[in-house]
Design a protein around this motif. Structure first.
Motif, PDB file in Angstrom:
ATOM      1  N   GLN A 281       0.805  -1.218   0.000  1.00 18.07           N
ATOM      2  CA  GLN A 281       0.000   0.000   0.000  1.00 18.07           C
ATOM      3  C   GLN A 281       0.842   1.274   0.000  1.00 18.07           C
ATOM      4  OE1 GLN A 281      -2.604   1.240   3.445  1.00 18.07           O
ATOM      5  NE2 GLN A 281      -4.221   0.641   2.018  1.00 18.07           N
ATOM      6  N   GLY A 282       1.985   1.233   0.684  1.00 20.13           N
ATOM      7  CA  GLY A 282       2.844   2.413   0.704  1.00 20.13           C
ATOM      8  C   GLY A 282       3.236   2.855  -0.692  1.00 20.13           C
ATOM      9  N   LEU A 283       3.652   1.903  -1.528  1.00 19.66           N
ATOM     10  CA  LEU A 283       4.011   2.231  -2.905  1.00 19.66           C
ATOM     11  C   LEU A 283       2.781   2.600  -3.723  1.00 19.66           C
ATOM     12  CD1 LEU A 283       6.761  -0.421  -3.719  1.00 19.66           C
ATOM     13  CD2 LEU A 283       7.057   2.019  -3.286  1.00 19.66           C
ATOM     14  N   GLN A 284       1.664   1.941  -3.464  1.00 20.16           N
ATOM     15  CA  GLN A 284       0.432   2.265  -4.184  1.00 20.16           C
ATOM     16  C   GLN A 284       0.054   3.731  -3.967  1.00 20.16           C
ATOM     17  OE1 GLN A 284      -2.454  -0.512  -2.701  1.00 20.16           O
ATOM     18  NE2 GLN A 284      -1.746  -2.212  -3.991  1.00 20.16           N
ATOM     19  N   PHE A 285       0.163   4.191  -2.728  1.00 21.22           N
ATOM     20  CA  PHE A 285      -0.195   5.576  -2.423  1.00 21.22           C
ATOM     21  C   PHE A 285       0.769   6.558  -3.102  1.00 21.22           C
ATOM     22  CE2 PHE A 285      -2.772   5.034   1.794  1.00 21.22           C
ATOM     23  CZ  PHE A 285      -3.682   4.257   1.095  1.00 21.22           C
ATOM     24  N   MET A 286       2.057   6.238  -3.094  1.00 21.95           N
ATOM     25  CA  MET A 286       3.036   7.096  -3.751  1.00 21.95           C
ATOM     26  C   MET A 286       2.725   7.229  -5.238  1.00 21.95           C
ATOM     27  SD  MET A 286       6.394   5.524  -1.832  1.00 21.95           S
ATOM     28  CE  MET A 286       7.593   6.217  -2.958  1.00 21.95           C
ATOM     29  N   VAL A 287       2.470   6.092  -5.876  1.00 23.42           N
ATOM     30  CA  VAL A 287       2.186   6.097  -7.311  1.00 23.42           C
ATOM     31  C   VAL A 287       0.878   6.840  -7.600  1.00 23.42           C
ATOM     32  CG1 VAL A 287       1.602   4.610  -9.270  1.00 23.42           C
ATOM     33  CG2 VAL A 287       3.527   4.012  -7.787  1.00 23.42           C
ATOM     34  N   SER A 288      -0.134   6.603  -6.788  1.00 20.53           N
ATOM     35  CA  SER A 288      -1.430   7.266  -6.979  1.00 20.53           C
ATOM     36  C   SER A 288      -1.296   8.784  -6.887  1.00 20.53           C
ATOM     37  CB  SER A 288      -2.433   6.774  -5.930  1.00 20.53           C
ATOM     38  OG  SER A 288      -2.681   5.400  -6.062  1.00 20.53           O
ATOM     39  N   ASP A 289      -0.567   9.249  -5.906  1.00 26.04           N
ATOM     40  CA  ASP A 289      -0.385  10.693  -5.730  1.00 26.04           C
ATOM     41  C   ASP A 289       0.334  11.317  -6.923  1.00 26.04           C
ATOM     42  OD1 ASP A 289      -1.678  10.650  -3.309  1.00 26.04           O
ATOM     43  OD2 ASP A 289       0.160  10.756  -2.091  1.00 26.04           O
ATOM     44  N   ARG A 290       1.384  10.661  -7.385  1.00 26.16           N
ATOM     45  CA  ARG A 290       2.153  11.239  -8.486  1.00 26.16           C
ATOM     46  C   ARG A 290       1.339  11.297  -9.781  1.00 26.16           C
ATOM     47  NH1 ARG A 290       4.858  11.202  -4.441  1.00 26.16           N
ATOM     48  NH2 ARG A 290       3.339  12.862  -4.133  1.00 26.16           N
ATOM     49  N   TYR A 291       0.598  10.229 -10.090  1.00 24.52           N
ATOM     50  CA  TYR A 291      -0.219  10.248 -11.307  1.00 24.52           C
ATOM     51  C   TYR A 291      -1.325  11.299 -11.211  1.00 24.52           C
ATOM     52  CZ  TYR A 291       1.714   6.226 -13.848  1.00 24.52           C
ATOM     53  OH  TYR A 291       2.519   5.390 -14.576  1.00 24.52           O
ATOM     54  N   THR A 292      -1.893  11.467 -10.029  1.00 25.67           N
ATOM     55  CA  THR A 292      -2.929  12.485  -9.849  1.00 25.67           C
ATOM     56  C   THR A 292      -2.350  13.881 -10.079  1.00 25.67           C
ATOM     57  OG1 THR A 292      -4.113  11.096  -8.261  1.00 25.67           O
ATOM     58  CG2 THR A 292      -4.597  13.453  -8.215  1.00 25.67           C
ATOM     59  N   GLU A 293      -1.169  14.125  -9.538  1.00 24.25           N
ATOM     60  CA  GLU A 293      -0.518  15.434  -9.719  1.00 24.25           C
ATOM     61  C   GLU A 293      -0.160  15.675 -11.176  1.00 24.25           C
ATOM     62  OE1 GLU A 293       1.416  15.256  -5.224  1.00 24.25           O
ATOM     63  OE2 GLU A 293       2.619  14.767  -6.985  1.00 24.25           O
ATOM     64  N   LEU A 294       0.316  14.665 -11.867  1.00 23.78           N
ATOM     65  CA  LEU A 294       0.668  14.829 -13.279  1.00 23.78           C
ATOM     66  C   LEU A 294      -0.571  15.063 -14.133  1.00 23.78           C
ATOM     67  CD1 LEU A 294       3.454  12.114 -13.611  1.00 23.78           C
ATOM     68  CD2 LEU A 294       3.769  14.599 -13.536  1.00 23.78           C
ATOM     69  N   GLU A 295      -1.676  14.437 -13.784  1.00 22.07           N
ATOM     70  CA  GLU A 295      -2.925  14.692 -14.507  1.00 22.07           C
ATOM     71  C   GLU A 295      -3.384  16.127 -14.281  1.00 22.07           C
ATOM     72  OE1 GLU A 295      -6.305  14.009 -16.940  1.00 22.07           O
ATOM     73  OE2 GLU A 295      -4.299  13.149 -16.778  1.00 22.07           O
ATOM     74  N   ALA A 296      -3.246  16.621 -13.065  1.00 21.75           N
ATOM     75  CA  ALA A 296      -3.584  18.018 -12.787  1.00 21.75           C
ATOM     76  C   ALA A 296      -2.681  18.961 -13.577  1.00 21.75           C
ATOM     77  CB  ALA A 296      -3.456  18.295 -11.284  1.00 21.75           C
ATOM     78  N   ALA A 297      -1.406  18.604 -13.675  1.00 22.54           N
ATOM     79  CA  ALA A 297      -0.472  19.407 -14.470  1.00 22.54           C
ATOM     80  C   ALA A 297      -0.898  19.440 -15.932  1.00 22.54           C
ATOM     81  CB  ALA A 297       0.944  18.844 -14.339  1.00 22.54           C
TER      82      ALA A 297
END
Length: 382
Positions: A281-297
């Motif tokens: 889950q730790g890695l899942q959360f890291m990956v989820s956050d980064r993809y969400t931020e890149l989509e916002a970008a």
């Protein structure tokens, strides 16, 4: 709001994606290690495909693409090679400024050369040793002498200087005017006597991109080289930097997405403690956050590009997009490295190159701090 791309925008994006996948990705490491001939060959292919004059009108040999299409293409090219994407972004900025403020003679002479591959690149000469974030402090001068101007001074960190066909150069033409008011803009051919290009800088990242000092020593150019009005060139630079920020933000987005895609594939294969890393889950959360931020970008970039295409004010939105995209792409690349663990620190894997390449996106075309100044000025001081 319309979220669908036009048929032309989709075609441009797909063409850029295919080129990145088939030509750039397999050779990116070679380019990073100094294969200059291969780099130039790939730049030429991109130019011949029309990617060095994407927004140039058809009457000048371009495809008349939108800023949205330009952003999409730069993102895809950056996924293959950040150095190549930088040359693409800056050259398009040079072509755009010529189209926007050049005379009809200048446009007819220079723009087709970007679109047919005769010019591999264009160079944007603004930054100086004592004038970086504050370009109004420039010291390069252009003194009228009969039918000519004589330039003296130097510019630094000039992208593609070694192989550019034409240089857009800013110089002080009225030293008695207030700062920023007595600056003019010139078009200078690469073979002009008195202009000297130093050896490329030895950089941390984007190593294939040629970044050089350009010096002018009694460099004589005709008065016809003046672009736009005399003493009113600084406004041109500020306007074009805003558009250039869409390009660099798009470039950062491409690097960040490529890093996260690579890391995601890696952790789906790599096992520890009896299961794939992707199940932690730790890695899942890291990956989820980064993809969400890149989509916002991506959405911020599309908004800025759309505003520019519609003739709406876009300076602040471009600064917001560039700030957010570059900062979050840096975060994405460091997350990707962390996901790979020790492997991320080894050159056998591309993630360490992504980390080196993405760092510059928060610096050039205006640092993140300068973007914050621009945004604050609009929101608090206007």
């Amino acid at each position: 709001m319309q979220f669908e791309f036009s048929e032309e925008e989709q075609m441009i994006r797909e063409t850029a994606s295919q080129f990145a996948e088939n030509q750039l990705k397999p050779n990116a490491q070679k380019l990073d290690e100094g294969d200059h001939e291969l780099y130039l060959a790939q730049i030429k292919e991109l130019a011949e495909l029309g990617f060095m004059g994407m927004t140039v009108k058809e009457q000048y040999g371009g495809i008349g693409g939108s800023t949205v299409a330009f952003s999409l293409a730069v993102t895809e090219i950056a996924r293959g090679c950040a150095s190549t994407a930088t040359a693409t972004s800056v050259t398009n900025m040079v072509a755009e400024v010529i189209q926007a403020v050049g005379s009809e003679e200048q446009k007819n002479h220079y723009l087709p050369k970007f679109c047919n591959g005769e010019f591999l690149a264009g160079a944007f000469c603004l930054t100086e040793p004592s004038a970086g974030s504050d370009p109004s402090a420039m010291r390069t001068t252009a003194v009228a002498d009969g039918d000519n101007f004589v330039l003296n001074g130097s510019k630094i960190y000039i992208t593609s200087a070694k192989f550019a066909g034409v240089f857009v150069v800013w110089a002080v033409t009225d030293p008695s005017a207030p700062r920023g008011k007595g600056i003019s803009c010139f078009l200078i051919d690469a073979d002009t006597p008195g202009m000297t290009i130093a050896k490329p800088e030895d950089k941390m990242g984007q190593r294939a991109s040629s970044t050089c000092e350009v010096s002018f020593n009694d460099c004589v150019i005709p008065k016809s080289a003046l672009m736009g009005e005399l003493n009113k060139g600084f406004k041109i630079a500020i306007g074009e930097l805003a558009g250039g920020r869409i390009g660099i933000g798009s470039l950062a987005l491409g690097i960040g997405l490529e890093a996260m895609d690579y890391a995601s594939d890696y952790i789906k294969e790599r096992k520890q403690f009896g299961q794939e890393l992707s199940k932690f889950q730790g890695l899942q959360f890291m990956v989820s956050d980064r993809y969400t931020e890149l989509e916002a970008a991506r959405l911020l970039l599309m908004q800025a590009a759309y505003n520019k295409d519609q003739g709406l004010p876009f300076g602040t939105s471009a600064s917001m997009a560039k700030l957010f995209a570059s900062e979050k792409a840096n975060d994405a690349c460091y997350t990707a490295l962390q996901c790979l663990g020790g492997a991320g620190y080894i050159k056998e894997y591309p993630v360490e190159r992504f980390v080196r390449d993405v760092r510059l996106t928060a610096i050039y075309e205006g640092t993140s701090e300068i973007q914050r100044v621009i945004i604050a000025r609009d929101k608090l001081l206007s």
